[in-house]
Design a protein around this motif. Structure first.
Motif, PDB file in Angstrom:
ATOM      1  N   LEU A  24       0.827  -1.198   0.000  1.00 19.27           N
ATOM      2  CA  LEU A  24       0.000   0.000   0.000  1.00 19.27           C
ATOM      3  C   LEU A  24       0.866   1.256   0.000  1.00 19.27           C
ATOM      4  O   LEU A  24       0.601   2.212  -0.760  1.00 19.27           O
ATOM      5  CB  LEU A  24      -0.920  -0.019   1.221  1.00 19.27           C
ATOM      6  CG  LEU A  24      -1.885   1.183   1.357  1.00 19.27           C
ATOM      7  CD1 LEU A  24      -2.817   1.253   0.153  1.00 19.27           C
ATOM      8  CD2 LEU A  24      -2.685   1.073   2.659  1.00 19.27           C
ATOM      9  N   LYS A  25       1.900   1.291   0.848  1.00 18.29           N
ATOM     10  CA  LYS A  25       2.782   2.447   0.908  1.00 18.29           C
ATOM     11  C   LYS A  25       3.498   2.667  -0.431  1.00 18.29           C
ATOM     12  O   LYS A  25       3.656   3.797  -0.905  1.00 18.29           O
ATOM     13  CB  LYS A  25       3.819   2.263   2.021  1.00 18.29           C
ATOM     14  CG  LYS A  25       3.275   2.521   3.428  1.00 18.29           C
ATOM     15  CD  LYS A  25       3.020   4.011   3.627  1.00 18.29           C
ATOM     16  CE  LYS A  25       2.570   4.297   5.055  1.00 18.29           C
ATOM     17  NZ  LYS A  25       2.300   5.739   5.256  1.00 18.29           N
ATOM     18  N   ALA A  41       5.641   5.828  -1.817  1.00 23.65           N
ATOM     19  CA  ALA A  41       6.702   5.833  -0.797  1.00 23.65           C
ATOM     20  C   ALA A  41       8.049   5.489  -1.430  1.00 23.65           C
ATOM     21  O   ALA A  41       8.148   4.638  -2.319  1.00 23.65           O
ATOM     22  CB  ALA A  41       6.376   4.836   0.314  1.00 23.65           C
ATOM     23  N   SER A  42       9.102   6.153  -0.969  1.00 22.36           N
ATOM     24  CA  SER A  42      10.457   5.864  -1.435  1.00 22.36           C
ATOM     25  C   SER A  42      11.014   4.651  -0.694  1.00 22.36           C
ATOM     26  O   SER A  42      10.424   4.182   0.294  1.00 22.36           O
ATOM     27  CB  SER A  42      11.362   7.069  -1.187  1.00 22.36           C
ATOM     28  OG  SER A  42      11.533   7.266   0.222  1.00 22.36           O
ATOM     29  N   ALA A  43      12.180   4.191  -1.153  1.00 22.88           N
ATOM     30  CA  ALA A  43      12.830   3.057  -0.473  1.00 22.88           C
ATOM     31  C   ALA A  43      13.143   3.424   0.977  1.00 22.88           C
ATOM     32  O   ALA A  43      12.979   2.600   1.888  1.00 22.88           O
ATOM     33  CB  ALA A  43      14.108   2.668  -1.209  1.00 22.88           C
ATOM     34  N   GLN A  44      13.579   4.674   1.217  1.00 27.98           N
ATOM     35  CA  GLN A  44      13.888   5.102   2.577  1.00 27.98           C
ATOM     36  C   GLN A  44      12.624   5.143   3.432  1.00 27.98           C
ATOM     37  O   GLN A  44      12.636   4.768   4.612  1.00 27.98           O
ATOM     38  CB  GLN A  44      14.551   6.480   2.549  1.00 27.98           C
ATOM     39  CG  GLN A  44      15.119   6.918   3.886  1.00 27.98           C
ATOM     40  CD  GLN A  44      16.207   5.983   4.398  1.00 27.98           C
ATOM     41  OE1 GLN A  44      16.965   5.418   3.615  1.00 27.98           O
ATOM     42  NE2 GLN A  44      16.264   5.792   5.704  1.00 27.98           N
ATOM     43  N   LEU A  79      11.799   1.651   4.528  1.00 26.49           N
ATOM     44  CA  LEU A  79      12.662   1.167   5.604  1.00 26.49           C
ATOM     45  C   LEU A  79      12.246   1.722   6.961  1.00 26.49           C
ATOM     46  O   LEU A  79      12.425   1.076   7.997  1.00 26.49           O
ATOM     47  CB  LEU A  79      14.122   1.563   5.324  1.00 26.49           C
ATOM     48  CG  LEU A  79      14.829   0.791   4.203  1.00 26.49           C
ATOM     49  CD1 LEU A  79      16.174   1.421   3.899  1.00 26.49           C
ATOM     50  CD2 LEU A  79      15.013  -0.669   4.593  1.00 26.49           C
ATOM     51  N   GLN A  80      11.678   2.919   6.966  1.00 27.47           N
ATOM     52  CA  GLN A  80      11.284   3.565   8.214  1.00 27.47           C
ATOM     53  C   GLN A  80       9.855   3.244   8.635  1.00 27.47           C
ATOM     54  O   GLN A  80       9.399   3.674   9.696  1.00 27.47           O
ATOM     55  CB  GLN A  80      11.439   5.093   8.065  1.00 27.47           C
ATOM     56  CG  GLN A  80      12.862   5.549   7.770  1.00 27.47           C
ATOM     57  CD  GLN A  80      13.839   5.155   8.858  1.00 27.47           C
ATOM     58  OE1 GLN A  80      13.515   5.214  10.040  1.00 27.47           O
ATOM     59  NE2 GLN A  80      15.042   4.748   8.456  1.00 27.47           N
TER      60      GLN A  80
END
Length: 554
Positions: free
Chosen positions: A172-173, A178-181, A184-185
């Protein structure tokens, strides 16, 4: 024994090093035997420091045996490291029998029983499984297809954490840009437990599908050993019957498998269905026949129920993995006491991992019931080590980086602690892989030190339950025998409580004695053997199965 309430320990009166039970700072003064030993460096718990000054090439003793030689002069209170100590162990030879031993108090367990599955050959299982296995790696895909078709439909999928919700959240993100970073967060909400559906066959604990990469293309020695190992699993008391898939042309022939089963159980009468793909024809014909046979076998296996059995029907495999500097002080001696109790009650125990018996060969050979048994043990040890050295990797290379980091500097240190799992009783049998090792008393089984290969071998040789100690945390199990994980220290028990069942760090913490821990372990064993409690490895479906190739594996 008294409870440990101290900062350091001398394991044996002859030892010239002490083990730190807590982190000790540089300058700490250890009051020992009328001496004041000032530490030259910070000594982490599990590591060792010298009692007196040792000259270069001096013997270092632990557990009363030689465990290494100094590479340089070491002063009193100096930390033992891989730089200043190298592996060394004493030679061994045939000597007098030393089979006298002090039997432990077993009164608390004298009348205890467990509820197990009786087999017609007199053995009793702690579980009731159906096996589906390949004779050769060519059939692995078909085995996995059967697993996919049967496991969930019959209610045998693993009841463990399902991470599908976490994956959905990540999808979904990502779709929302959403970016790869960012991914990860992402704070992933905990997923729920995956609940299994109701079993169709309530008296069958599961269907186990064993894949491997052997059966052809290697040496005949390996394929014959594979047939012996698979025969051990098929004839195992925890197994009700088996479906076997064979290609037909491989080294591991069905006829060899049947011969190996007959060696282990001359009157074998369990349901056994063997299908050869090259004989059956199409894959569909093969799979439909295998499905029908497996289903019919499960229906027969479901007729069996648990009945009370005396504790002498248990055959306990003793294993350690991810060992640390506390293994030989807490969990392993506790298993040794359990071993002695089992032997006193007429049960069987298996001590394996021959590369981790390096340095204690004299003691174990002296404990063998006769000279023939002692000579067999010594011969297996010498041949195994010679093979390893011929390939540039002797027993001295056994300790892993994790072992060394947590205080097991040499193989002899590791081995002296590992051998404590075998207690003090006489050795009644020495067995080469993959033969049966279920004679009443202490059995020595030649296996590698590799955790999964050794556990796989112990179960194939008759262990119907396995006690597995760990100091660093090891996520492994076995398809057909419950594996009970026991930590050597409280820190790892609390950190990895999802995979470890019992804590023997209580011994290091001074909360209980070795004997008290052993009573607690054996009580848990009885509950597991009765099917009342599932160990973590069973709950997580940790069905690790790795046959040993008779090349070098430490």
């Amino acid at each position: 024994m008294e409870k440990l309430r101290q900062d350091f320990l001398q394991i044996h009166p002859d030892d010239n090093v002490l083990v730190a039970l807590r982190d000790l700072p540089a300058g700490y003064i250890a009051h020992f035997a009328g001496m004041e030993i000032k530490l030259k460096q910070h000594v982490q718990s599990k590591h060792k420091f010298t009692i007196t000054t040792l000259r270069e090439n001096s013997d270092v003793l632990m557990y009363g045996v030689l465990v290494g030689k100094t590479n340089s002069e070491l002063h009193e209170g100096e930390l033992i490291t891989v730089d200043n100590l190298r592996h060394a162990s004493d030679d061994f030879r045939l000597s007098e029998r030393k089979t006298q031993w002090s039997r432990p108090d077993i009164s608390a367990f004298a009348n205890r029983t467990f509820n197990g599955f009786y087999r017609n050959n007199g053995t009793v299982g702690t579980a009731n499984y159906w096996l589906v296995i390949p004779l050769v790696f060519c059939e692995n895909r078909n085995i996995l297809t059967l697993k996919s078709a049967l496991e969930e439909k019959l209610g045998y999928q693993v009841e463990s954490k399902d991470y599908a919700d976490e994956v959905d959240a990540l999808i979904l993100k990502y779709k929302n840009g959403a970016s790869a970073q960012d991914l990860l967060q992402l704070d992933l909400s905990p997923a729920g437990e995956k609940k299994g559906s109701t079993r169709l066959f309530e008296n069958v604990d599961g269907i186990k599908f064993l894949n491997h990469d052997m059966g052809c293309g290697g040496t005949r020695l390996d394929s014959d050993a594979l047939c012996g190992l698979l025969a051990g699993y098929i004839s195992h008391p925890n197994v009700a019957g088996a479906t076997v898939l064979s290609l037909g042309c491989q080294h591991a022939q069905a006829s060899i498998l049947k011969e190996e089963i007959a060696k282990r159980d001359p009157y074998f009468d369990k349901p056994l269905y063997i299908f050869e793909q090259q004989f059956e024809g199409t894959e569909q014909d093969l799979m439909q026949k295998a499905l029908k046979a497996t289903f019919a076998g499960l229906a027969e296996a479901n007729k069996q129920t648990r009945q009370p059995a005396t504790l002498d029907k248990l055959c306990i495999g003793l294993e350690c993995g991810g060992s640390d500097g506390f293994s030989g002080i807490s969990a392993n001696p506790a298993l040794g006491y359990v071993s002695d109790m089992m032997v006193s009650m007429g049960g069987s125990v298996i001590l394996a991992e021959f590369p981790e018996l390096c340095g204690v060969e004299q003691e174990l050979s002296d404990r063998c019931i006769d000279e023939e048994t002692a000579e067999k043990f010594m011969s297996l040890m010498k041949v195994y080590n010679a093979k390893a050295e011929a390939n540039g990797s002797g027993f001295y290379m056994n300790p892993s980086p994790g072992n060394i980091r947590d205080g097991l500097i040499t193989d002899a240190i590791k081995s002296a602690g590992a051998a404590k799992k075998g207690g003090t009783s006489p050795v009644t049998a020495v067995v080469d892989y993959p033969e049966l090792a279920n004679r009443p008393g202490l059995n020595l089984l030649c296996t590698p030190g590799n955790d999964v290969e050794s556990t796989t071998a112990e179960v194939g040789s008759g262990a119907n339950i396995v006690l597995f100690t760990t100091g660093l945390g090891t996520p492994t199990g076995n398809p057909i025998a419950p594996v009970i994980k026991i930590s050597t220290n409280t820190k790892i028990f609390e950190k990895m409580s999802d995979i470890i069942d019992l804590n023997c760090g209580t011994i290091i913490d001074g909360e209980e004695t070795i004997e008290e821990a052993a009573y607690r372990i054996l009580d848990f064993v009885i509950q597991v053997a009765s099917g009342e409690v599932k160990p973590k490895a069973v709950k997580l479906g940790q069905d690790d199965f790795i046959p040993w190739r008779r090349g070098v594996s430490l």
